[in-house]
Design an enzyme around this catalytic site. Structure first.
Site, PDB file in Angstrom:
ATOM      1  N   LYS A  54      25.076  47.106  28.977  1.00  0.00           N
ATOM      2  CA  LYS A  54      25.254  47.970  27.803  1.00  0.00           C
ATOM      3  C   LYS A  54      26.665  48.557  27.774  1.00  0.00           C
ATOM      4  CE  LYS A  54      20.290  48.874  27.525  1.00  0.00           C
ATOM      5  NZ  LYS A  54      19.164  49.776  27.800  1.00  0.00           N
ATOM      6  N   GLN A 101      17.644  55.373  30.281  1.00  0.00           N
ATOM      7  CA  GLN A 101      17.103  54.086  30.724  1.00  0.00           C
ATOM      8  C   GLN A 101      15.718  54.262  31.343  1.00  0.00           C
ATOM      9  OE1 GLN A 101      18.618  51.151  30.050  1.00  0.00           O
ATOM     10  NE2 GLN A 101      16.968  50.004  30.990  1.00  0.00           N
ATOM     11  N   ASP A 121      17.708  54.139  20.762  1.00  0.00           N
ATOM     12  CA  ASP A 121      16.674  53.240  21.298  1.00  0.00           C
ATOM     13  C   ASP A 121      15.501  53.119  20.323  1.00  0.00           C
ATOM     14  OD1 ASP A 121      17.021  51.893  23.711  1.00  0.00           O
ATOM     15  OD2 ASP A 121      16.709  53.697  24.906  1.00  0.00           O
TER      16      ASP A 121
HETATM   17  N1  GUN Z   1      13.998  49.654  29.788  1.00  0.00           N
HETATM   18  C1  GUN Z   1      13.714  48.398  29.412  1.00  0.00           C
HETATM   19  N2  GUN Z   1      14.152  48.178  28.154  1.00  0.00           N
HETATM   20  C2  GUN Z   1      14.720  49.329  27.742  1.00  0.00           C
HETATM   21  C3  GUN Z   1      15.356  49.734  26.537  1.00  0.00           C
HETATM   22  O1  GUN Z   1      15.479  48.987  25.563  1.00  0.00           O
HETATM   23  N3  GUN Z   1      15.829  51.013  26.503  1.00  0.00           N
HETATM   24  C4  GUN Z   1      15.683  51.867  27.541  1.00  0.00           C
HETATM   25  N4  GUN Z   1      16.159  53.121  27.392  1.00  0.00           N
HETATM   26  N5  GUN Z   1      15.096  51.523  28.679  1.00  0.00           N
HETATM   27  C5  GUN Z   1      14.615  50.261  28.765  1.00  0.00           C
END
Ligand code: GUN
Length: 293
Positions: free
Chosen positions: A52, A96, A119
């Site tokens: 990211k 996350q 998200d």
């Molecule tokens: N863990 C697995 N996929 C994601 C996601 O798209 N966003 C976040 N914040 N955590 C995750």
């Protein structure tokens, strides 16, 4: 059979976003800023987060990463979220997941200001998505729709079967594809762990979305000739031939299913890269106030 190249599409979209950011900055605007909160040192979370941060660089975004050890208190995490909610330089942020067991994940999600929830996990964004209002869409479902759109795959009137009912993939992708929209306008069936005879349903699918996290679950006999197959699985399985000791495995038995499909996404290089690009897209929408003021 055509392989849907998520890596190529995501690179293309990142270039488009970067061009837009260049224009914003040249016109005297603010560079979009995505912040991420990472708790602990889980391998998967570390790797997602570094992808990211890298994607932010490619898009010309500012990024900041806030790290905590595994034993961080929920209170400290909630205070950090409150600070980010009020930081005018931060356009959007993510925490996350998964979080350690002593932290209430839902409380954390609901503490995030929905206007910065890139998200798309906050109940306000989830609710708005389900009734077809503008919102931050959960990244993986939004990425799947981008792939269907960019490959010119007709969805109207098609039977879409989703395997998996998670809050971040199964439910929102089913919701998006049943909306009166394009892509959308599908008849949607959602299968899950309590569904008897899943194969009898998947064999009816024009579009099959496998998102339950069981490596190789979808076998050739479960797929209709000419179906579009979207594989959301990303399970790490042991592989001694790799330096890392593991490889990513999808929910679809690609080698045997591919020949039956009109389109299929590989793992890796299908849906995965699109998830990150959707997050970048949401961040741009947040920075330019295109969803919320
Ligand atoms: N863990 C697995 N996929 C994601 C996601 O798209 N966003 C976040 N914040 N955590 C995750």
């Amino acid at each position: 059979m055509q392989i849907i190249d998520g890596k190529q599409v995501s690179a293309q979209i990142k270039q488009e976003i970067a061009a837009e950011v260049d224009k914003i900055v040249a016109d005297g605007g603010k560079r979009p800023h995505l912040a991420g909160v990472l708790v602990g040192h889980d391998g998967g979370s570390e790797s997602y987060m570094s992808s990211k941060v890298k994607a932010c660089e490619q898009c010309g975004f500012k990024s900041s990463l806030i790290r905590f050890e595994e034993d961080v208190t929920e209170q400290t995490l909630l205070e950090t979220i409150e600070r980010l909610n009020h930081d005018d330089d931060v356009d959007g942020f993510i925490v996350q997941l998964p979080l350690p067991r002593h932290i209430n994940e839902q409380r954390v999600i609901e503490a995030i200001d929905y206007r910065k929830d890139v998200d798309g996990f906050h109940p306000i964004n989830v609710g708005r998505l389900s009734i077809g209002l503008p919102c931050f869409r959960s990244a993986t479902p939004a990425g799947i729709l981008m792939l269907l759109e960019r490959y010119g795959i007709e969805t109207r009137g098609k039977h879409c079967v989703v395997i998996g009912r998670s809050n971040i993939v199964g439910k929102p992708v089913a919701s998006l594809l049943m909306q009166k929209a394009n892509p959308g306008n599908c008849t949607v069936t959602v299968c899950h762990s309590a569904t008897p005879d899943i194969a009898s349903l998947t064999r009816q699918a024009d579009i099959l979305i496998a998102a339950m996290g069981k490596p190789g679950f979808v076998t050739a006999d479960m797929v209709k000739e000419g179906a579009v197959v979207i594989d959301v699985g990303t399970t790490r399985v042991a592989d001694e031939t790799r330096k890392s000791g593991w490889r990513l495995c999808g929910d679809v038995d690609f080698d045997h299913v591919a020949d039956k499909c009109s389109f299929i996404t590989p793992v890796p290089g299908g849906v995965g890269p699109m998830t990150i690009v959707s997050l970048m897209h949401n961040t741009l929408l947040a920075a330019t106030k295109q969803i919320y003021q």
